[in-house]
Write a protein that holds these residues in place. Sequence first.
Motif, mmCIF file in Angstrom:
data_model
loop_
_atom_site.group_PDB
_atom_site.id
_atom_site.type_symbol
_atom_site.label_atom_id
_atom_site.label_comp_id
_atom_site.label_asym_id
_atom_site.label_seq_id
_atom_site.Cartn_x
_atom_site.Cartn_y
_atom_site.Cartn_z
ATOM 1 N N LEU A 203 2.754 -8.298 -43.212
ATOM 2 C CA LEU A 203 3.760 -8.100 -43.492
ATOM 3 C C LEU A 203 3.502 -9.412 -44.762
ATOM 4 C CD1 LEU A 203 6.635 -6.857 -41.592
ATOM 5 C CD2 LEU A 203 5.046 -5.515 -42.707
ATOM 6 N N ALA A 204 4.148 -9.306 -45.809
ATOM 7 C CA ALA A 204 4.350 -10.963 -47.145
ATOM 8 C C ALA A 204 4.185 -12.021 -45.556
ATOM 9 C CB ALA A 204 4.925 -10.938 -47.666
ATOM 10 N N THR A 205 5.715 -12.138 -44.647
ATOM 11 C CA THR A 205 5.309 -12.894 -43.823
ATOM 12 C C THR A 205 4.067 -13.467 -43.468
ATOM 13 O OG1 THR A 205 6.113 -11.083 -42.498
ATOM 14 C CG2 THR A 205 7.852 -12.429 -44.102
ATOM 15 N N GLY A 206 3.269 -12.372 -42.869
ATOM 16 C CA GLY A 206 2.311 -12.784 -42.212
ATOM 17 C C GLY A 206 2.904 -12.378 -41.136
ATOM 18 N N ASN A 207 4.227 -11.820 -40.706
ATOM 19 C CA ASN A 207 4.178 -11.171 -39.633
ATOM 20 C C ASN A 207 3.304 -9.724 -39.073
ATOM 21 O OD1 ASN A 207 6.336 -12.480 -38.360
ATOM 22 N ND2 ASN A 207 7.797 -12.074 -39.764
ATOM 23 N N LYS A 208 3.604 -9.305 -37.910
ATOM 24 C CA LYS A 208 2.342 -7.749 -37.843
ATOM 25 C C LYS A 208 3.555 -7.089 -37.303
ATOM 26 C CE LYS A 208 -1.894 -10.840 -37.386
ATOM 27 N NZ LYS A 208 -2.091 -10.836 -39.208
ATOM 28 N N MET A 209 3.261 -5.756 -38.008
ATOM 29 C CA MET A 209 3.687 -4.835 -37.994
ATOM 30 C C MET A 209 3.051 -4.124 -37.296
ATOM 31 S SD MET A 209 6.285 -2.011 -40.538
ATOM 32 C CE MET A 209 5.438 -1.756 -41.474
ATOM 33 N N VAL A 210 3.787 -3.082 -35.438
ATOM 34 C CA VAL A 210 2.593 -2.339 -35.273
ATOM 35 C C VAL A 210 3.826 -1.290 -35.531
ATOM 36 C CG1 VAL A 210 2.531 -0.983 -33.216
ATOM 37 C CG2 VAL A 210 2.006 -3.482 -33.340
ATOM 38 N N VAL A 211 2.693 0.079 -35.962
ATOM 39 C CA VAL A 211 3.411 2.008 -36.581
ATOM 40 C C VAL A 211 2.843 2.386 -35.629
ATOM 41 C CG1 VAL A 211 3.014 3.456 -38.391
ATOM 42 C CG2 VAL A 211 3.063 1.148 -39.184
ATOM 43 N N ILE B 145 15.088 -1.141 -41.818
ATOM 44 C CA ILE B 145 16.344 -1.539 -41.565
ATOM 45 C C ILE B 145 16.663 -2.846 -42.057
ATOM 46 C CG2 ILE B 145 16.701 -2.335 -39.327
ATOM 47 C CD1 ILE B 145 16.778 0.017 -38.012
ATOM 48 N N GLU B 146 15.427 -3.716 -41.617
ATOM 49 C CA GLU B 146 13.951 -4.470 -42.867
ATOM 50 C C GLU B 146 14.117 -4.592 -43.827
ATOM 51 O OE1 GLU B 146 13.645 -8.149 -40.057
ATOM 52 O OE2 GLU B 146 13.500 -9.130 -42.395
ATOM 53 N N ARG B 147 15.124 -5.500 -44.670
ATOM 54 C CA ARG B 147 14.766 -5.013 -46.575
ATOM 55 C C ARG B 147 14.266 -6.091 -46.652
ATOM 56 N NH1 ARG B 147 19.421 -2.156 -49.207
ATOM 57 N NH2 ARG B 147 17.581 -1.491 -50.035
ATOM 58 N N GLY B 148 13.043 -6.040 -47.920
ATOM 59 C CA GLY B 148 12.078 -6.945 -48.768
ATOM 60 C C GLY B 148 10.846 -7.062 -48.521
ATOM 61 N N LEU B 149 10.600 -6.334 -47.423
ATOM 62 C CA LEU B 149 9.351 -6.638 -46.735
ATOM 63 C C LEU B 149 8.534 -5.487 -46.693
ATOM 64 C CD1 LEU B 149 9.900 -8.671 -43.789
ATOM 65 C CD2 LEU B 149 8.519 -9.735 -45.146
ATOM 66 N N GLN C 46 21.243 -6.858 -41.885
ATOM 67 C CA GLN C 46 20.123 -7.072 -42.772
ATOM 68 C C GLN C 46 19.930 -5.395 -44.378
ATOM 69 O OE1 GLN C 46 17.908 -5.473 -38.852
ATOM 70 N NE2 GLN C 46 17.602 -8.027 -38.304
ATOM 71 N N ILE C 47 20.627 -4.481 -43.488
ATOM 72 C CA ILE C 47 20.483 -3.662 -44.671
ATOM 73 C C ILE C 47 21.410 -4.128 -45.769
ATOM 74 C CG2 ILE C 47 21.111 -1.796 -45.799
ATOM 75 C CD1 ILE C 47 20.947 -0.657 -42.422
ATOM 76 N N CYS C 48 22.710 -4.835 -45.666
ATOM 77 C CA CYS C 48 23.663 -5.125 -46.857
ATOM 78 C C CYS C 48 23.812 -6.755 -46.595
ATOM 79 C CB CYS C 48 25.054 -4.751 -46.029
ATOM 80 S SG CYS C 48 25.297 -2.922 -45.733
ATOM 81 N N GLY C 49 23.230 -7.766 -45.907
ATOM 82 C CA GLY C 49 23.796 -8.407 -46.654
ATOM 83 C C GLY C 49 24.973 -9.693 -45.979
ATOM 84 N N ALA C 50 25.349 -10.258 -45.867
ATOM 85 C CA ALA C 50 26.636 -10.552 -45.281
ATOM 86 C C ALA C 50 27.261 -11.649 -46.520
ATOM 87 C CB ALA C 50 26.523 -11.649 -43.827
ATOM 88 N N LYS C 51 27.202 -12.193 -47.586
ATOM 89 C CA LYS C 51 26.782 -12.550 -48.495
ATOM 90 C C LYS C 51 28.512 -12.440 -49.465
ATOM 91 C CE LYS C 51 23.030 -15.388 -48.812
ATOM 92 N NZ LYS C 51 21.668 -14.655 -50.406
#
Lengths: 114, 394, 231
Positions: free
Chosen positions: C26-34, C115-119, C221-226
């Motif tokens: 992913l953009a963060t460099g994290n590996k997502m297993v599908v 569930i995680e957004r923006g990636l 994560q979905i709605c933001g806490a702001k």
Amino acid sequence: MNIKNKKAFKCKECGRLTYPRRVRCLQCKSTEFEEVPFTDEGEILTFSQLLQLPWGIDDRFLTFGIIRFDNGIKAMGRITTPDVSVGDRVKASWENFRVMAGEDIFGWVFSPVK
Amino acid sequence: MRDVAILGVGMTPFGRLDENDLLDLLSSASLRAMEDAGIGDTLIDAVYVANMGGGILNHQTGIASALVDNLALLPAAADLVENGPASGASAVKNGVLAVASGYYDFVLVVGGEKMRDVTGWRATDFVATLTHPYAEYIYGVSLPGMAGMFAKLYMDKYDIKPEHLAMVAMKNQENGILNPYAHIQMKISMEGMIETPDSIVNNSYVAKPLRLFDCCPVSDGAAAVILCPADRVKDFGKPLIKVAGFGQATDTHTLAERDDPTDLKAVTMACNQAYKRAGITAKDIQVAELHDAFTILEIAESEHAGLFAKGEAKKALEAGETKIKGSLPINPSGGLKARGHPVGATGVAQIVDLTWQLRGEAGPRQVENHDVGLTVNFGGFGNNVVAFVLRRES
Amino acid sequence: MDMELEQILRPPELPMNPYPPKVITLATGNKMVVRPIDRSEVPVLLKAIKPTIKIERDFYDVVGARLYAELLGWMKHRVRNEYCLVGQIDGVLVGAVNGRMLSKKIGISLHTLAIERGLRIGAHLFASKMEHHIEHLNQHEVWITAESPLGFRRWMIEYSLIKQEGVQHELGGAESFKLTRELYYKNKPRLVCGSRPCPPELLEHAKKEIIIADEKTITEQICGAKGAWKI
């Protein structure tokens, strides 16, 4: 909308080209202009392929760019393909390329000269 | 003309704030700035509100009048300033002139935008309405599209690689993690954005050559400042942050009519005016908040503002000079890229962030040298630019 | 349980090829297993989906409630030929997609939940689902509908899907679209990512446990806490 957009002008005082129409010449402030015809062809000064389109356009992508016509007039328009480069020669045509709110929209559509 | 100072600052978090309407955002930022200034509300003579899209996005006009009512600041004078994405700095400029002239003493300037009431593509269309209606807009060009055409030429001319753009994005998103007000708080990597084949989706093209992570997010948010005569600041026990100078310049409406589309003349002129007023040169700037709506703009603006020679900004990026710990930090707040870009709020938010820096109140994102700083608020596609130089004085 | 009656209630299943796990950077460099999950893993997924049922933003409630029901139906043998793929980063669930085989040739795309957004997790998982139907289940076409504007814009336009006049997608009355094999392979280089084989240690880690956040974290994560008045 399309009628205003179809004409380019030359300042009668200093000869500066302007497109689209403006009230005073950017260079000499004169308000006297004469219409200048567009030439059939021009070259690409810059372009971009847009893949995130604004509301109102449901295509997957579109390509547009700024073209300098052979007589020096510069104008933005759609380009028929993203496979072009800066400096490429293009043929210009004035087309109905889009419908907005039910109205036919005319403008410049450029295609590469083979 | 009197010297003008920034007495108080405040802002809302930026992001997608579903619970709040436009007036809520403006009110919250205003109260934060008033509280920071420690000012009784009876002192506020005038309010300038910066907002671009209330009429289009939120179906609300007359926003300045609504705000003074909501804030119980009646009968203060109230005006709305709309100058596209430079509305914020334009409003601050009007506030500064009002105080400098001696007509008003205490002025609240607040910029805000509520963009996430609509979908992203509606918001994109809304911002695109600032382009020429029948020589640009009709073709479906958006601001990313304008920036794409600009980036194409600028990158070719100065040999700027996609990796340089990604370095701007990485730096600003790293800074954003340190800024609790930032919309985006996520660290990104060169591998994920450029190097892996998976980047074709992770960082898909928006307007070639610009990709997703080259573009700022669409945000809700508001920011506010309280301005007053410089000699009144001591009455409130606040640090003296002076508006040392500002500049504003315009350029042709259409990108096509510019003799050299890679020359952001309005940026250069606005910054030079601001430097001249402040009695400084670009070399004296120690920290800058630039308008990186697109990563290429941070690079181009830093060069047009004279912070680097043309073509040199990429070297500064490579060397890490523009990071918070570098020799010339740019966008320590995270910039538009990470802080977010509620269009009417941005110009004010830049001044809020710079004020925090100059006061030494920027917490983990505090830069080392913080006496003189620059903000550049870029309206249209460079056709209306407002720059500020702020200076900390004792 | 009355297994005799149960056998009547359980629909017969078509044989389904497994989905070979892959890994996406992913953009963060994290590996997502599908990877595909089996029925025994559904309960933990249901726990993660439950909070989304209350989230009105971006139609998470509609998608969450229906996905919950579909997975429950699958777990209890009330849906034919269903599968579910999950995305996990360091074991943590970041998204899920599901679908089923309507017939040997026709696939049905059911839901996509990030569930995680923006990636671009939704985009990656949706592409994996299309990949599954065409390349691994060897189907001729996939039927797709959209229940949110985001889905409509992303799937229908990005993949240039073909509108099917008069065809009813089993999710309801909305417009039905289809992805053909030809369209899939045309779009594949642009939209389908990931590499195989998935490194065994990553896969083992993912299979060992599906880690899910608590309800508050998932909602944030979905709605933001702001909010304008927070901080």
